[in-house]
Design a protein around this motif. Structure first.
Motif, PDB file in Angstrom:
ATOM      1  N   THR B 201       0.848  -1.208   0.000  1.00  0.00           N
ATOM      2  CA  THR B 201       0.000   0.000   0.000  1.00  0.00           C
ATOM      3  C   THR B 201       0.878   1.250   0.000  1.00  0.00           C
ATOM      4  O   THR B 201       0.592   2.233  -0.682  1.00  0.00           O
ATOM      5  CB  THR B 201      -0.927   0.019   1.237  1.00  0.00           C
ATOM      6  N   GLU B 208       1.516   6.543  -7.026  1.00  0.00           N
ATOM      7  CA  GLU B 208       0.585   7.645  -7.285  1.00  0.00           C
ATOM      8  C   GLU B 208       1.324   8.986  -7.303  1.00  0.00           C
ATOM      9  O   GLU B 208       1.014   9.873  -8.098  1.00  0.00           O
ATOM     10  CB  GLU B 208      -0.517   7.689  -6.218  1.00  0.00           C
ATOM     11  N   TYR B 221      -2.056   9.024   0.893  1.00  0.00           N
ATOM     12  CA  TYR B 221      -2.794   8.020   0.129  1.00  0.00           C
ATOM     13  C   TYR B 221      -3.589   7.164   1.088  1.00  0.00           C
ATOM     14  O   TYR B 221      -3.069   6.734   2.125  1.00  0.00           O
ATOM     15  CB  TYR B 221      -1.790   7.159  -0.647  1.00  0.00           C
ATOM     16  N   ARG B 223      -6.423   3.806   0.999  1.00  0.00           N
ATOM     17  CA  ARG B 223      -7.064   2.807   0.126  1.00  0.00           C
ATOM     18  C   ARG B 223      -8.151   2.070   0.878  1.00  0.00           C
ATOM     19  O   ARG B 223      -7.919   1.525   1.953  1.00  0.00           O
ATOM     20  CB  ARG B 223      -6.027   1.818  -0.408  1.00  0.00           C
ATOM     21  N   SER B 225     -10.591  -0.994   1.064  1.00  0.00           N
ATOM     22  CA  SER B 225     -10.893  -2.335   0.545  1.00  0.00           C
ATOM     23  C   SER B 225     -11.445  -3.145   1.713  1.00  0.00           C
ATOM     24  O   SER B 225     -12.343  -2.658   2.395  1.00  0.00           O
ATOM     25  CB  SER B 225      -9.649  -2.964  -0.073  1.00  0.00           C
ATOM     26  N   GLY B 336      -7.942   5.549  -2.982  1.00  0.00           N
ATOM     27  CA  GLY B 336      -7.941   4.405  -3.885  1.00  0.00           C
ATOM     28  C   GLY B 336      -8.818   3.271  -3.396  1.00  0.00           C
ATOM     29  O   GLY B 336      -9.431   3.351  -2.329  1.00  0.00           O
ATOM     30  N   GLY B 337      -8.866   2.227  -4.196  1.00  0.00           N
ATOM     31  CA  GLY B 337      -9.710   1.070  -3.896  1.00  0.00           C
ATOM     32  C   GLY B 337     -10.822   0.995  -4.925  1.00  0.00           C
ATOM     33  O   GLY B 337     -11.329   2.014  -5.404  1.00  0.00           O
ATOM     34  N   ALA B 371      -7.552   7.391  -7.100  1.00  0.00           N
ATOM     35  CA  ALA B 371      -6.291   6.800  -7.531  1.00  0.00           C
ATOM     36  C   ALA B 371      -6.253   6.658  -9.059  1.00  0.00           C
ATOM     37  O   ALA B 371      -7.264   6.360  -9.687  1.00  0.00           O
ATOM     38  CB  ALA B 371      -6.112   5.438  -6.876  1.00  0.00           C
ATOM     39  N   SER B 374      -4.650   1.122 -10.660  1.00  0.00           N
ATOM     40  CA  SER B 374      -5.528   0.131 -10.053  1.00  0.00           C
ATOM     41  C   SER B 374      -4.733  -0.737  -9.095  1.00  0.00           C
ATOM     42  O   SER B 374      -3.505  -0.651  -9.018  1.00  0.00           O
ATOM     43  CB  SER B 374      -6.155  -0.739 -11.129  1.00  0.00           C
ATOM     44  N   ASP B 375      -5.446  -1.571  -8.369  1.00  0.00           N
ATOM     45  CA  ASP B 375      -4.792  -2.469  -7.427  1.00  0.00           C
ATOM     46  C   ASP B 375      -3.844  -3.419  -8.155  1.00  0.00           C
ATOM     47  O   ASP B 375      -2.975  -4.032  -7.541  1.00  0.00           O
ATOM     48  CB  ASP B 375      -5.842  -3.282  -6.654  1.00  0.00           C
TER      49      ASP B 375
END
Lengths: 421, 421
Positions: B201, B208, B221, B223, B225, B336-337, B371, B374-375
């Motif tokens: 992460t 990014e 940042y 994320r 999830s 993100g996520g 983001a 992508s993951d």
């Protein structure tokens, strides 16, 4: 004096550092010995040595004629000049400037301060500081010809962001000036050395990071005074932020419907945990205290209202610093300001609240402690900033050995003041 | 192959970087020309060039016989090897490993991925990654003999702190493994190059920071999830923290009396803003949604409960990231996520709430955006970490020109994997 800039300046500084370090470790050496130790070509070395001699950083001690086995012209042996200042720290406060000067081994050679009126202009303050430095130099038999760097602390955000809130939101509170534009140029021109300027609360954070028995690379610092300021050391580096505003822990919201803050928001940490904020809360609870002395007397009497107000303020600090701790995982949290000496309960309660914000199962959170240095020690922070900017001499050996890991980390941040002239 | 360690390794790496950079900028050169350009002695340069030739980073192109005016033995002209990989990025996810390989100018030469079972052991994962890299190398005609560095992303806190909460507080949630101990050694031994390992992460945060039209030096940042993770870039450096826990924005308290969190606290951001947290809040409001697909369908229908739940979760994100912004003053905040692609309102509402946490009179806060990567792009983060560890090639020219200031900043972080063997 024209200094090289950009990559060339950096490479040159690195070479100079290595030559100075080699002389510091090995004592007097000839040019040939230095070249072998640092692995530079004769041409490059000759250039570096010539510049260091000219600036007075090194001197010719003797020749190797006496110890020489073979024939030929005797070689000069060079050594560090013991009267040569290497680092300078300058702290401009609202009413005085404090200076310290250190040698190649970071020992303080000179220090002093001079007062001025709060209304003194920056050219006046600068000239007072330069005169003070000249007097100290003459009295101490120390010269500034070989300074490796100068650190300067100033009040207020640095670099001053456009649209900074300070000059606008006065409302009777102490207004911090934006950083003065040309103080760095004045010092760079006078001494021909790179200058680092930063906010003095931030520099105090750096000084705290290196002032304990073991220096720490990650530290959160918060200072309670007329306002609440802060500074961060992350990975051994002082944090400025993208706009010069990093470390504004005093303006994190703790009570969305709380008192108006001079910044224009409501319920900032500063409204409950600054000295005026704490005094205002005491008044709200029916205990009119005029100033820190009255607060100190009430603390001495163990007044229950004061204890409650201080604990609530400290709990707010603990929540804000707790969030900062989850974000940054510092090894140490330092709470400074004269009020923490008057009321140690602030640090105790903040530490207790902070502990509740951390992972319950983690083995240890940060050490939380009162500041070691007083508000009068600001120039040490400025000096620390310069030590940290000289990688091979100051920072590298330290971080390389942290925890016995094999990581290598080296950083240099310098401001080549001359490039602007 | 024995690599030097400590200061010597660093100086050597710096010399190698300068030789490679000189060849990249000037094309083919003789040893004499290189020595003049980089300012090293013939002895030091000969050693560096010999090592680079042996590793295949550079090759002998021709001699200067044809262009030579004088007499004497013709000098070999050296050049970068175009088939020579310089940087490697590896991202170990829960169910696949993704690799990318780049040349001296940071162009991607090779990439690929291979899946494994969630239950696969680390030796199995490592061997799968090494086999994949061998196959890509053979197919692409690229060799790994001159790698300057390898970045590896792994799930979970890194370095794994003692007493880390993850393995203990399972409670049915996804448990992140502590970082595997020997994956770095395996890669360092196979390729004879320095290895950087970090939490993936965190590496995504770095990716990014450098993936936009302009890279930023200060970024927060977060994320969303199964949990809520975070990563920080401060002053161009990825932040690890003193115990490997930096960036745990998901465990900042947002509701002191809120739901129990898997970490053992109550009301962490993760309890309201992770995907399971958002689904649980929907259930509480009488809207039973099983998974992200069901949530996406409800978003498409503009279901009012979903909009409210998402806005409340996003407001909590905005408050936490707002405090982080007052602390760090980032230029950019990235959320993100997969859920942010399904529900863009999350980023919109978080940005609006965050704006209310900043100085009202400051001209601009950070850019807040979803983001870009992508993951699945994790290996780019690992690659970015290695780019950043090579100062003269990657980082220096970039930060030196930020805002047209004359500051010089150079940093190297490397992990000399070989020193441990």
């Amino acid at each position: 004096m024209q200094m090289p800039t950009g990559v060339h300046a950096l490479v040159r500084r690195t070479h100079e550092d290595r030559v100075l370090r080699a002389l510091q470790e090995n004592g007097a050496m000839s040019r040939g010995e230095i070249a072998r130790v640092v692995g530079l070509s004769r041409t490059t070395l000759s250039d570096i040595v010539g510049s260091l001699l000219q600036r007075g950083a090194i001197v010719v001690m003797d020749t190797d004629a006496a110890r020489r086995a073979g024939s030929g012209r005797p070689a000069e042996r060079l050594t560090l000049d013991p009267a040569s200042a290497q680092y300078m720290g300058v702290d401009f406060g609202h009413r005085r400037v404090h200076v310290v000067v250190a040698d190649a081994s970071h020992e303080i050679m000179l220090s002093g301060s001079v007062r001025y009126e709060d209304s003194a202009s920056w050219p006046v303050r600068t000239e007072l500081a330069l005169s003070l430095l000249a007097r100290l130099s003459a009295e101490g038999g120390v010269h500034y010809g070989a300074l490796q760097g100068i650190g300067i602390g100033v009040p207020g955000p640095y670099p001053a962001p456009e649209g900074a809130p300070w000059p606008r939101a006065t409302a009777g509170a102490t207004v911090l000036r934006p950083a003065p534009e040309n103080v760095d140029v004045a010092f760079a021109e006078r001494f021909g050395a790179p200058v680092i300027v930063d906010n003095n609360t931030r520099l105090a954070a750096l000084a705290e990071a290196i002032s304990g028995p073991e220096s720490v690379a990650d530290l959160v610092y918060v200072r309670l005074s007329d306002g609440v300021g802060g500074g961060l050391v992350v990975g051994g580096q002082l944090v400025t932020g993208s706009g010069g505003l990093a470390g504004e822990l005093g303006h994190v919201t703790v009570e969305p419907a709380g008192r108006p803050c001079r910044c224009g928001k409501r319920g900032c940490l500063e409204t409950v945990a600054s000295v005026p904020g704490i005094l205002a809360t005491c008044w709200e609870f029916g205990l009119p205290l005029e100033d820190l002395d009255a607060l100190a007397a009430a603390v001495d009497r163990a007044h229950p209202v004061v204890d409650r107000v201080l604990r609530e303020a400290a709990a707010a600090i603990g929540r804000v610093v707790g969030a900062a701790t989850m974000t940054l995982d510092p090894a140490k949290v330092v709470i400074g300001g004269e009020i923490t000496r008057i009321a140690p309960v602030i640090v105790e309660q903040a530490a207790a609240t902070l502990a509740g914000e951390l992972f319950p199962t983690a083995s240890a959170g940060p050490v939380v402690e009162a500041a070691r240095l007083s508000d009068e020690d600001g120039a040490l922070g400025a000096l620390a900033a310069v030590f940290h900017s000289s990688p091979l001499i100051a920072k590298y050996p330290e971080t390389a050995e942290v925890k016995g890991r094999t990581d290598a980390r080296v950083s240099t941040t310098e401001r080549a003041g001359h490039a602007r002239t």
